[in-house]
Enzyme design. Structure first.
Site, PDB file in Angstrom:
ATOM      1  N   LEU A 105       0.853  -1.187   0.000  1.00 32.72           N
ATOM      2  CA  LEU A 105       0.000   0.000   0.000  1.00 32.72           C
ATOM      3  C   LEU A 105       0.887   1.235   0.000  1.00 32.72           C
ATOM      4  O   LEU A 105       1.909   1.282   0.689  1.00 32.72           O
ATOM      5  CB  LEU A 105      -0.910  -0.027   1.226  1.00 32.72           C
ATOM      6  CG  LEU A 105      -1.915  -1.176   1.189  1.00 32.72           C
ATOM      7  CD1 LEU A 105      -2.466  -1.470   2.571  1.00 32.72           C
ATOM      8  CD2 LEU A 105      -3.046  -0.873   0.208  1.00 32.72           C
TER       9      LEU A 105
ATOM     10  N   ASN B 185      -1.394  -5.098  10.576  1.00 28.17           N
ATOM     11  CA  ASN B 185      -1.000  -6.230   9.743  1.00 28.17           C
ATOM     12  C   ASN B 185      -0.572  -7.377  10.644  1.00 28.17           C
ATOM     13  O   ASN B 185      -0.094  -7.159  11.759  1.00 28.17           O
ATOM     14  CB  ASN B 185       0.171  -5.820   8.836  1.00 28.17           C
ATOM     15  CG  ASN B 185       0.592  -6.951   7.908  1.00 28.17           C
ATOM     16  OD1 ASN B 185      -0.255  -7.650   7.337  1.00 28.17           O
ATOM     17  ND2 ASN B 185       1.895  -7.152   7.753  1.00 28.17           N
TER      18      ASN B 185
ATOM     19  N   HIS C 271       1.998 -10.626  10.645  1.00 28.60           N
ATOM     20  CA  HIS C 271       3.169 -11.109   9.913  1.00 28.60           C
ATOM     21  C   HIS C 271       3.681 -12.389  10.581  1.00 28.60           C
ATOM     22  O   HIS C 271       3.822 -12.424  11.814  1.00 28.60           O
ATOM     23  CB  HIS C 271       4.258 -10.027   9.917  1.00 28.60           C
ATOM     24  CG  HIS C 271       5.472 -10.429   9.159  1.00 28.60           C
ATOM     25  ND1 HIS C 271       5.514 -10.436   7.781  1.00 28.60           N
ATOM     26  CD2 HIS C 271       6.688 -10.874   9.578  1.00 28.60           C
ATOM     27  CE1 HIS C 271       6.709 -10.857   7.388  1.00 28.60           C
ATOM     28  NE2 HIS C 271       7.425 -11.126   8.454  1.00 28.60           N
TER      29      HIS C 271
ATOM     30  N   ASP D   2       3.182   1.182   8.680  1.00 26.32           N
ATOM     31  CA  ASP D   2       3.709   2.483   8.268  1.00 26.32           C
ATOM     32  C   ASP D   2       4.144   2.371   6.804  1.00 26.32           C
ATOM     33  O   ASP D   2       3.759   1.413   6.124  1.00 26.32           O
ATOM     34  CB  ASP D   2       4.830   2.946   9.212  1.00 26.32           C
ATOM     35  CG  ASP D   2       6.051   2.044   9.152  1.00 26.32           C
ATOM     36  OD1 ASP D   2       6.105   1.147   8.272  1.00 26.32           O
ATOM     37  OD2 ASP D   2       6.958   2.224   9.982  1.00 26.32           O
TER      38      ASP D   2
ATOM     39  N   GLY E 179       6.920   1.595   5.462  1.00 30.20           N
ATOM     40  CA  GLY E 179       7.875   0.539   5.112  1.00 30.20           C
ATOM     41  C   GLY E 179       7.189  -0.815   4.974  1.00 30.20           C
ATOM     42  O   GLY E 179       5.976  -0.945   5.167  1.00 30.20           O
TER      43      GLY E 179
ATOM     44  N   ASP F 283       6.624  -4.117   6.631  1.00 33.54           N
ATOM     45  CA  ASP F 283       6.686  -4.823   7.920  1.00 33.54           C
ATOM     46  C   ASP F 283       7.547  -4.096   8.952  1.00 33.54           C
ATOM     47  O   ASP F 283       8.245  -4.729   9.750  1.00 33.54           O
ATOM     48  CB  ASP F 283       7.209  -6.268   7.706  1.00 33.54           C
ATOM     49  CG  ASP F 283       6.362  -7.047   6.714  1.00 33.54           C
ATOM     50  OD1 ASP F 283       5.132  -6.868   6.724  1.00 33.54           O
ATOM     51  OD2 ASP F 283       6.923  -7.829   5.933  1.00 33.54           O
TER      52      ASP F 283
ATOM     53  N   GLU G 138      -1.138 -16.855  15.219  1.00 32.97           N
ATOM     54  CA  GLU G 138      -1.677 -15.697  14.497  1.00 32.97           C
ATOM     55  C   GLU G 138      -3.160 -15.539  14.815  1.00 32.97           C
ATOM     56  O   GLU G 138      -3.655 -14.440  15.066  1.00 32.97           O
ATOM     57  CB  GLU G 138      -1.508 -15.863  12.979  1.00 32.97           C
ATOM     58  CG  GLU G 138      -0.070 -15.876  12.511  1.00 32.97           C
ATOM     59  CD  GLU G 138       0.031 -15.961  10.990  1.00 32.97           C
ATOM     60  OE1 GLU G 138      -0.809 -15.380  10.283  1.00 32.97           O
ATOM     61  OE2 GLU G 138       0.966 -16.625  10.501  1.00 32.97           O
TER      62      GLU G 138
HETATM   63  C1  GRF Z   1      -0.516 -15.376   7.177  1.00 33.00           C
HETATM   64  O1  GRF Z   1       0.561 -16.216   7.475  1.00 33.00           O
HETATM   65  C2  GRF Z   1      -0.194 -13.952   7.524  1.00 33.00           C
HETATM   66  O2  GRF Z   1       0.624 -13.832   8.638  1.00 33.00           O
HETATM   67  C3  GRF Z   1       0.519 -13.461   6.290  1.00 33.00           C
HETATM   68  O3  GRF Z   1      -0.163 -14.065   5.231  1.00 33.00           O
HETATM   69  C4  GRF Z   1      -0.758 -15.280   5.670  1.00 33.00           C
HETATM   70  C5  GRF Z   1      -2.213 -15.178   5.349  1.00 33.00           C
HETATM   71  O4  GRF Z   1      -2.899 -16.357   5.659  1.00 33.00           O
HETATM   72  N1  GRF Z   1       0.533 -12.025   6.237  1.00 33.00           N
HETATM   73  P1  GRF Z   1      -4.484 -16.362   5.666  1.00 33.00           P
HETATM   74  O5  GRF Z   1      -4.925 -15.890   4.281  1.00 33.00           O
HETATM   75  O6  GRF Z   1      -4.950 -15.444   6.743  1.00 33.00           O
HETATM   76  O7  GRF Z   1      -4.865 -17.781   5.909  1.00 33.00           O
END
Ligand code: GRF
Length: 219
Positions: free
Chosen positions: A95, A109, A111, A143, A145, A147, A176
């Site tokens: 973006l 985000n 990551h 931001d 950059g 990540d 996550e």
């Molecule tokens: C995840 O591993 C996330 O951390 C990364 O992209 C992947 C997306 O997976 N940014 P999903 O589409 O949410 O299953």
């Protein structure tokens, strides 16, 4: 207080979106997914949203003369929907400056690495190849950059001797799905304060209240 309105941007499978949709359905969760936008028509994320009755839009980057024009269109769609917080969940496009400026500290985000280690793509494979013993995932504000924005929540997992990219990715993904809703809850409750690079979390278990042990691998 009305629940925080989330606009989720996703390009693929959408398992993090699913975690957010599920969290929003648990009692007392202070946010709702208002809209899902994808740059990929076939993204499973769109299907997951529709199944829950959430508006899902494909915005085709090919329909715009520049990245900026695409970004402007997405901003407009999010604004019209009344989105408060933009959540990137596997959104594979970068973006631009103007998009980030339009949502100051209002883009998150997720990551799949412990930033600032392993920014960018294919990071679970890079973690295995590098030989780190601990990896994990990071929710951060976005931001300009890649990540690099202020870190909100991180979770660590061990990297095991027999790990492959896939097995490590699966272990990280479980975390996550826990920490993304957690970070959004903290934001919605007004408990995040950004001071430069640092995000202070009001009322979080820290210091004496934090668990005494460290994650050591191998233990
Ligand atoms: C995840 O591993 C996330 O951390 C990364 O992209 C992947 C997306 O997976 N940014 P999903 O589409 O949410 O299953």
């Amino acid at each position: 207080m009305p629940p925080l309105a989330l606009g989720v941007l996703a390009s693929g499978r959408g398992s993090n979106l699913q975690a957010l949709l599920d969290a929003c359905e648990t009692g007392g969760f202070p946010a709702r997914v208002r809209l899902v936008v994808s740059d990929v028509a076939t993204a499973h994320a769109l299907e997951r949203a529709r199944r829950r009755g959430v508006e899902a839009r494909h915005v085709d980057p090919k329909g715009f003369p520049s990245r900026e024009a695409f970004d402007r269109a997405v901003t407009e769609i999010l604004r019209e929907a009344g989105v408060d917080l933009v959540c990137l969940a596997g959104f594979m496009r970068l973006l631009g400056k103007a998009f980030v400026a339009a949502w100051p500290h209002r883009i998150m985000n997720i990551h799949p690495a412990l930033l600032p280690a392993f920014p960018g793509l294919h990071v679970q494979r890079k973690a295995v190849e590098y030989g780190v013993k601990i990896s994990g995932c990071t929710v951060h504000f976005v931001d300009e950059g890649t990540d690099t924005g202020p870190i909100i929540v991180q979770a660590a997992v061990p990297v095991l001797d027999d790990d492959t990219e896939e097995s490590l990715a699966a272990r990280i993904l479980r975390e996550e799905h826990r920490i993304y809703p957690q970070a959004i809850r903290l934001f919605a409750e007004g408990r995040l304060e950004v001071r430069g690079r640092r995000v202070m979390v009001r009322g979080a278990a820290g210091g004496a209240a934090a668990p005494a042990g460290a994650l050591v691998n191998p233990s």
